[in-house]
Write a protein that holds these residues in place. Sequence first.
Motif, mmCIF file in Angstrom:
data_model
loop_
_atom_site.group_PDB
_atom_site.id
_atom_site.type_symbol
_atom_site.label_atom_id
_atom_site.label_comp_id
_atom_site.label_asym_id
_atom_site.label_seq_id
_atom_site.Cartn_x
_atom_site.Cartn_y
_atom_site.Cartn_z
ATOM 1 N N ALA A 135 17.138 19.955 18.451
ATOM 2 C CA ALA A 135 15.898 19.459 19.058
ATOM 3 C C ALA A 135 16.128 18.911 20.461
ATOM 4 O O ALA A 135 15.301 19.115 21.362
ATOM 5 C CB ALA A 135 15.286 18.385 18.161
ATOM 6 N N LEU A 136 17.249 18.216 20.672
ATOM 7 C CA LEU A 136 17.521 17.649 21.990
ATOM 8 C C LEU A 136 17.755 18.743 23.031
ATOM 9 O O LEU A 136 17.253 18.664 24.162
ATOM 10 C CB LEU A 136 18.729 16.713 21.924
ATOM 11 N N SER A 137 18.506 19.772 22.669
ATOM 12 C CA SER A 137 18.744 20.884 23.592
ATOM 13 C C SER A 137 17.445 21.559 23.982
ATOM 14 O O SER A 137 17.214 21.868 25.158
ATOM 15 C CB SER A 137 19.680 21.902 22.948
ATOM 16 N N HIS A 138 16.571 21.770 23.010
ATOM 17 C CA HIS A 138 15.286 22.390 23.298
ATOM 18 C C HIS A 138 14.414 21.455 24.146
ATOM 19 O O HIS A 138 13.697 21.915 25.045
ATOM 20 C CB HIS A 138 14.569 22.741 22.002
ATOM 21 N N THR A 193 23.885 20.113 29.270
ATOM 22 C CA THR A 193 25.229 20.692 29.269
ATOM 23 C C THR A 193 26.183 19.887 28.406
ATOM 24 O O THR A 193 26.929 20.441 27.585
ATOM 25 C CB THR A 193 25.762 20.766 30.716
ATOM 26 N N VAL A 194 26.173 18.578 28.583
ATOM 27 C CA VAL A 194 27.076 17.707 27.803
ATOM 28 C C VAL A 194 26.775 17.825 26.319
ATOM 29 O O VAL A 194 27.694 17.927 25.487
ATOM 30 C CB VAL A 194 26.947 16.251 28.282
ATOM 31 N N TRP A 195 25.494 17.816 25.987
ATOM 32 C CA TRP A 195 25.122 17.911 24.574
ATOM 33 C C TRP A 195 25.512 19.274 24.003
ATOM 34 O O TRP A 195 25.992 19.366 22.868
ATOM 35 C CB TRP A 195 23.630 17.680 24.425
ATOM 36 N N GLY A 196 25.327 20.346 24.795
ATOM 37 C CA GLY A 196 25.699 21.672 24.319
ATOM 38 C C GLY A 196 27.203 21.818 24.132
ATOM 39 O O GLY A 196 27.670 22.418 23.151
ATOM 40 N N ILE A 197 27.992 21.278 25.065
ATOM 41 C CA ILE A 197 29.448 21.341 24.944
ATOM 42 C C ILE A 197 29.920 20.530 23.739
ATOM 43 O O ILE A 197 30.825 20.950 23.004
ATOM 44 C CB ILE A 197 30.109 20.835 26.243
ATOM 45 N N ALA A 236 34.851 29.571 25.065
ATOM 46 C CA ALA A 236 34.332 29.934 26.387
ATOM 47 C C ALA A 236 32.856 30.281 26.348
ATOM 48 O O ALA A 236 32.087 29.885 27.238
ATOM 49 C CB ALA A 236 35.126 31.109 26.951
ATOM 50 N N GLY A 237 32.444 31.039 25.329
ATOM 51 C CA GLY A 237 31.044 31.452 25.254
ATOM 52 C C GLY A 237 30.088 30.281 25.148
ATOM 53 O O GLY A 237 29.216 30.097 26.016
ATOM 54 N N PRO A 238 30.218 29.411 24.124
ATOM 55 C CA PRO A 238 29.299 28.277 23.993
ATOM 56 C C PRO A 238 29.353 27.313 25.177
ATOM 57 O O PRO A 238 28.321 26.798 25.614
ATOM 58 C CB PRO A 238 29.776 27.600 22.695
ATOM 59 N N VAL A 239 30.554 27.075 25.715
ATOM 60 C CA VAL A 239 30.667 26.162 26.862
ATOM 61 C C VAL A 239 29.983 26.767 28.091
ATOM 62 O O VAL A 239 29.271 26.087 28.833
ATOM 63 C CB VAL A 239 32.144 25.838 27.154
ATOM 64 N N ALA A 290 26.298 26.438 27.751
ATOM 65 C CA ALA A 290 25.844 25.068 27.978
ATOM 66 C C ALA A 290 25.837 24.726 29.462
ATOM 67 O O ALA A 290 24.963 23.992 29.940
ATOM 68 C CB ALA A 290 26.738 24.086 27.216
ATOM 69 N N LEU A 291 26.809 25.251 30.219
ATOM 70 C CA LEU A 291 26.873 24.966 31.654
ATOM 71 C C LEU A 291 25.670 25.515 32.414
ATOM 72 O O LEU A 291 25.350 25.035 33.505
ATOM 73 C CB LEU A 291 28.161 25.548 32.243
ATOM 74 N N VAL A 292 25.011 26.512 31.854
ATOM 75 C CA VAL A 292 23.827 27.071 32.510
ATOM 76 C C VAL A 292 22.743 26.010 32.664
ATOM 77 O O VAL A 292 21.974 26.033 33.628
ATOM 78 C CB VAL A 292 23.305 28.274 31.704
ATOM 79 N N MET A 293 22.684 25.036 31.770
ATOM 80 C CA MET A 293 21.668 23.997 31.866
ATOM 81 C C MET A 293 21.834 23.177 33.139
ATOM 82 O O MET A 293 20.844 22.782 33.765
ATOM 83 C CB MET A 293 21.740 23.087 30.635
ATOM 84 N N THR A 294 23.079 22.931 33.543
ATOM 85 C CA THR A 294 23.301 22.223 34.811
ATOM 86 C C THR A 294 22.800 23.058 35.977
ATOM 87 O O THR A 294 22.190 22.540 36.927
ATOM 88 C CB THR A 294 24.795 21.904 34.991
ATOM 89 N N GLY A 295 23.077 24.372 35.932
ATOM 90 C CA GLY A 295 22.576 25.257 36.980
ATOM 91 C C GLY A 295 21.062 25.270 37.050
ATOM 92 O O GLY A 295 20.470 25.267 38.141
ATOM 93 N N ILE A 296 20.414 25.268 35.889
ATOM 94 C CA ILE A 296 18.948 25.250 35.870
ATOM 95 C C ILE A 296 18.429 23.943 36.461
ATOM 96 O O ILE A 296 17.445 23.925 37.208
ATOM 97 C CB ILE A 296 18.434 25.461 34.438
ATOM 98 N N GLY A 297 19.107 22.838 36.123
ATOM 99 C CA GLY A 297 18.708 21.554 36.696
ATOM 100 C C GLY A 297 18.785 21.556 38.213
ATOM 101 O O GLY A 297 17.904 21.030 38.899
#
Length: 231
Positions: free
Chosen positions: A21-24, A149-153, A172-175, A178-185
């Motif tokens: 829920a938090l990621s979404h 990103t932190v929550w996803g990692i 590598a895949g999940p990390v 998750a890093l894409v969220m920082t890029g979106i921000g």
Amino acid sequence: MDTGLVENHFSLARYWAQGDALSHAVAYILLAMSLVSWYFILSKALMSVRVRRSSRAVDAFWAAPSIGDGLAALAASDPEQIYVGLARQGEAQMAVGTKHTLAGEMGYAEQVTRVLRGAIHRSTMKLESGLTLLASIGATAPFVGLLGTVWGIYHALGAVSSGGAVQIDKVAGPVGEALVMTGIGLMVAIPAVLAFNGFNRINRLTLSELDAFAYDLHAYLTTGDRAHLKG
């Protein structure tokens, strides 16, 4: 090597499916911030273009044979009502007496200063509307993305560690997802910051011209026969 398996290792759809829920919530917040930001960017950009064009009408105001004609010329070229408010307040001050009010106890020049200052304040509020929101989005969006990103990692590492042996291809895949969220921000924040700075510069130019117009109006209203009639 099966390229299909490698591609599935790094997938936003997979990140979304595995997110909680938090990621979404972080993703929805960034989407809302982006939509609000672009709404204000586009609307303020259109407003700024109109305001800069209407600044030329000040010369037409002073070239008019009377204040009524000047007001008509200014109103026709000032759709955002930035400059015309000062002229209308000045005309009203010439026509309406305030002797039986607290303001009427001041001298005529002070009364003119008060009404022109009020008109400038209203124009300033209109010019600056939405800028605080843009600044807030520009300042907070990277941190909202970083939270995702932190929550996803955290969840990715927790899932890998519970699976036994740690393999780099499993991490590598999940990390990376998750890093894409920082890029979106950052993608949300950068346009907001650039727009905020650009609109601030345009507003400084407009307010400088507005202040000069108010100074000239004050001189017009408080000198000559107009001042003696009100004295």
